[in-house]
Design a protein around this motif. Structure first.
Motif, PDB file in Angstrom:
ATOM      1  N   ASP A 150       0.829  -1.211   0.000  1.00 59.84           N
ATOM      2  CA  ASP A 150       0.000   0.000   0.000  1.00 59.84           C
ATOM      3  C   ASP A 150       0.862   1.259   0.000  1.00 59.84           C
ATOM      4  N   LEU A 151       1.928   1.245   0.813  1.00 60.03           N
ATOM      5  CA  LEU A 151       2.834   2.386   0.831  1.00 60.03           C
ATOM      6  C   LEU A 151       3.499   2.567  -0.530  1.00 60.03           C
ATOM      7  N   LEU A 152       3.917   1.460  -1.129  1.00 57.45           N
ATOM      8  CA  LEU A 152       4.529   1.543  -2.459  1.00 57.45           C
ATOM      9  C   LEU A 152       3.550   2.111  -3.473  1.00 57.45           C
ATOM     10  N   GLU A 153       2.293   1.690  -3.382  1.00 58.34           N
ATOM     11  CA  GLU A 153       1.287   2.199  -4.306  1.00 58.34           C
ATOM     12  C   GLU A 153       1.119   3.711  -4.143  1.00 58.34           C
ATOM     13  N   GLN A 154       1.124   4.177  -2.896  1.00 52.86           N
ATOM     14  CA  GLN A 154       1.013   5.612  -2.654  1.00 52.86           C
ATOM     15  C   GLN A 154       2.214   6.349  -3.218  1.00 52.86           C
ATOM     16  N   ARG A 155       3.412   5.793  -3.014  1.00 51.69           N
ATOM     17  CA  ARG A 155       4.635   6.447  -3.490  1.00 51.69           C
ATOM     18  C   ARG A 155       4.724   6.420  -5.010  1.00 51.69           C
ATOM     19  N   VAL A 156       4.305   5.313  -5.610  1.00 51.33           N
ATOM     20  CA  VAL A 156       4.355   5.196  -7.071  1.00 51.33           C
ATOM     21  C   VAL A 156       3.289   6.084  -7.693  1.00 51.33           C
ATOM     22  N   SER A 184       8.494  -2.949  -9.581  1.00 50.89           N
ATOM     23  CA  SER A 184       8.657  -3.477  -8.220  1.00 50.89           C
ATOM     24  C   SER A 184       7.310  -3.647  -7.532  1.00 50.89           C
ATOM     25  N   TYR A 185       6.474  -2.642  -7.652  1.00 55.59           N
ATOM     26  CA  TYR A 185       5.148  -2.676  -7.029  1.00 55.59           C
ATOM     27  C   TYR A 185       4.327  -3.834  -7.591  1.00 55.59           C
ATOM     28  N   ASN A 186       4.255  -3.923  -8.920  1.00 53.28           N
ATOM     29  CA  ASN A 186       3.469  -4.986  -9.548  1.00 53.28           C
ATOM     30  C   ASN A 186       4.012  -6.369  -9.221  1.00 53.28           C
ATOM     31  N   SER A 187       5.325  -6.489  -9.177  1.00 51.39           N
ATOM     32  CA  SER A 187       5.958  -7.766  -8.877  1.00 51.39           C
ATOM     33  C   SER A 187       5.623  -8.223  -7.460  1.00 51.39           C
ATOM     34  N   LEU A 188       5.743  -7.324  -6.501  1.00 52.19           N
ATOM     35  CA  LEU A 188       5.409  -7.679  -5.115  1.00 52.19           C
ATOM     36  C   LEU A 188       3.943  -8.053  -4.974  1.00 52.19           C
ATOM     37  N   ARG A 189       3.100  -7.275  -5.584  1.00 50.78           N
ATOM     38  CA  ARG A 189       1.656  -7.536  -5.497  1.00 50.78           C
ATOM     39  C   ARG A 189       1.305  -8.904  -6.076  1.00 50.78           C
ATOM     40  N   LEU A 190       1.876  -9.216  -7.239  1.00 54.47           N
ATOM     41  CA  LEU A 190       1.606 -10.493  -7.888  1.00 54.47           C
ATOM     42  C   LEU A 190       2.178 -11.659  -7.087  1.00 54.47           C
ATOM     43  N   GLU A 191       3.393 -11.497  -6.594  1.00 55.53           N
ATOM     44  CA  GLU A 191       4.016 -12.564  -5.826  1.00 55.53           C
ATOM     45  C   GLU A 191       3.257 -12.834  -4.530  1.00 55.53           C
ATOM     46  N   LEU A 207       9.359 -12.822   1.167  1.00 53.49           N
ATOM     47  CA  LEU A 207       8.650 -11.728   0.515  1.00 53.49           C
ATOM     48  C   LEU A 207       8.480 -10.542   1.468  1.00 53.49           C
ATOM     49  N   LYS A 208       8.283 -10.829   2.744  1.00 54.40           N
ATOM     50  CA  LYS A 208       8.165  -9.745   3.732  1.00 54.40           C
ATOM     51  C   LYS A 208       9.462  -8.940   3.780  1.00 54.40           C
ATOM     52  N   LYS A 209      10.596  -9.622   3.756  1.00 57.01           N
ATOM     53  CA  LYS A 209      11.885  -8.928   3.776  1.00 57.01           C
ATOM     54  C   LYS A 209      12.053  -8.080   2.518  1.00 57.01           C
ATOM     55  N   GLN A 210      11.658  -8.640   1.363  1.00 58.55           N
ATOM     56  CA  GLN A 210      11.724  -7.886   0.112  1.00 58.55           C
ATOM     57  C   GLN A 210      10.836  -6.650   0.184  1.00 58.55           C
ATOM     58  N   ALA A 211       9.630  -6.832   0.703  1.00 56.14           N
ATOM     59  CA  ALA A 211       8.680  -5.721   0.785  1.00 56.14           C
ATOM     60  C   ALA A 211       9.210  -4.630   1.707  1.00 56.14           C
ATOM     61  N   GLU A 212       9.838  -5.021   2.809  1.00 56.41           N
ATOM     62  CA  GLU A 212      10.408  -4.030   3.721  1.00 56.41           C
ATOM     63  C   GLU A 212      11.537  -3.262   3.040  1.00 56.41           C
ATOM     64  N   THR A 261      11.562   0.767   2.197  1.00 50.69           N
ATOM     65  CA  THR A 261      12.646   1.685   2.562  1.00 50.69           C
ATOM     66  C   THR A 261      13.142   2.432   1.334  1.00 50.69           C
ATOM     67  N   GLU A 262      13.323   1.727   0.227  1.00 49.08           N
ATOM     68  CA  GLU A 262      13.749   2.376  -1.010  1.00 49.08           C
ATOM     69  C   GLU A 262      12.736   3.421  -1.455  1.00 49.08           C
ATOM     70  N   ALA A 263      11.460   3.114  -1.295  1.00 44.47           N
ATOM     71  CA  ALA A 263      10.415   4.056  -1.708  1.00 44.47           C
ATOM     72  C   ALA A 263      10.445   5.323  -0.862  1.00 44.47           C
ATOM     73  N   LEU A 264      10.796   5.167   0.402  1.00 50.26           N
ATOM     74  CA  LEU A 264      10.872   6.343   1.270  1.00 50.26           C
ATOM     75  C   LEU A 264      12.069   7.219   0.920  1.00 50.26           C
ATOM     76  N   LEU A 265      13.040   6.652   0.231  1.00 50.43           N
ATOM     77  CA  LEU A 265      14.241   7.387  -0.165  1.00 50.43           C
ATOM     78  C   LEU A 265      14.315   7.516  -1.676  1.00 50.43           C
ATOM     79  N   ASP A 266      13.206   7.905  -2.293  1.00 45.93           N
ATOM     80  CA  ASP A 266      13.173   7.920  -3.750  1.00 45.93           C
ATOM     81  C   ASP A 266      13.191   9.304  -4.378  1.00 45.93           C
ATOM     82  N   ASP A 267      13.504  10.324  -3.610  1.00 50.35           N
ATOM     83  CA  ASP A 267      13.588  11.654  -4.205  1.00 50.35           C
ATOM     84  C   ASP A 267      14.797  11.737  -5.128  1.00 50.35           C
ATOM     85  N   GLU A 268      14.824  12.757  -5.934  1.00 48.30           N
ATOM     86  CA  GLU A 268      15.872  12.893  -6.950  1.00 48.30           C
ATOM     87  C   GLU A 268      17.272  12.854  -6.338  1.00 48.30           C
TER      88      GLU A 268
END
Length: 143
Positions: free
Chosen positions: A17-23, A67-74, A104-109, A113-120
């Motif tokens: 959900d967080l990834l979806e918001q960030r994406v 990344s978002y789609n892959s996690l969701r599907l997996e 998958l939980k570790k991947q999602a975490e 974290t990457e999504a929270l640090l995704d500014d330019e």
């Protein structure tokens, strides 16, 4: 599903959900289409800086969506497989899919974290300089 695995699945869903918001959800797909059209324009290369910026934005957005789609599907596949294994009472498959959900939980975490640090500027390297001295104070220098 066991309570522990339900918590794991819940945590993964929160990360997704967080990834979806960030994406940006559907808006991100539309923006990616716009960027693809802009990048296909032959006139874009007349301004190299603008072209680089567009290409970078397009690649970052495409990676985020992937990344978002892959996690969701997996997650969906793992949960479905776990439930089928439970119906079939296949202990080996139950164990394997529960391990997959933990991974998958570790991947999602990590993706969260990457999504929270995704500014330019977050894509840039940084340097930390530590100077030995008489006190316990150090001042990080970020360039």
């Amino acid at each position: 599903m066991k309570a522990e695995l339900e918590n794991i699945v819940s945590d993964i869903r929160k990360s997704i959900d967080l990834l979806e918001q960030r994406v940006g959800g559907d808006a991100a797909e539309l923006r990616l289409e716009e960027l693809n059209v802009l990048c296909e324009d032959s006139n874009i290369w007349s301004d190299l800086e603008k072209a680089k910026k567009l290409m970078r934005e397009r690649q970052l957005l495409a990676d985020s969506i992937k990344s978002y789609n892959s996690l969701r599907l997996e997650l969906a596949e793992s949960v479905e497989l776990y439930e089928l294994a439970g119906i079939e009472k296949d202990a080996v498959l139950l164990h394997e899919t529960s391990q997959d959900l933990r991974k998958l939980k570790k991947q999602a975490e990590l993706k969260e974290t990457e999504a929270l640090l995704d500014d330019e500027v977050d894509q840039n390297d940084s340097f930390l300089e530590i100077n030995a001295g008489a006190g316990g104070y150090f001042a990080p220098i970020i360039r």
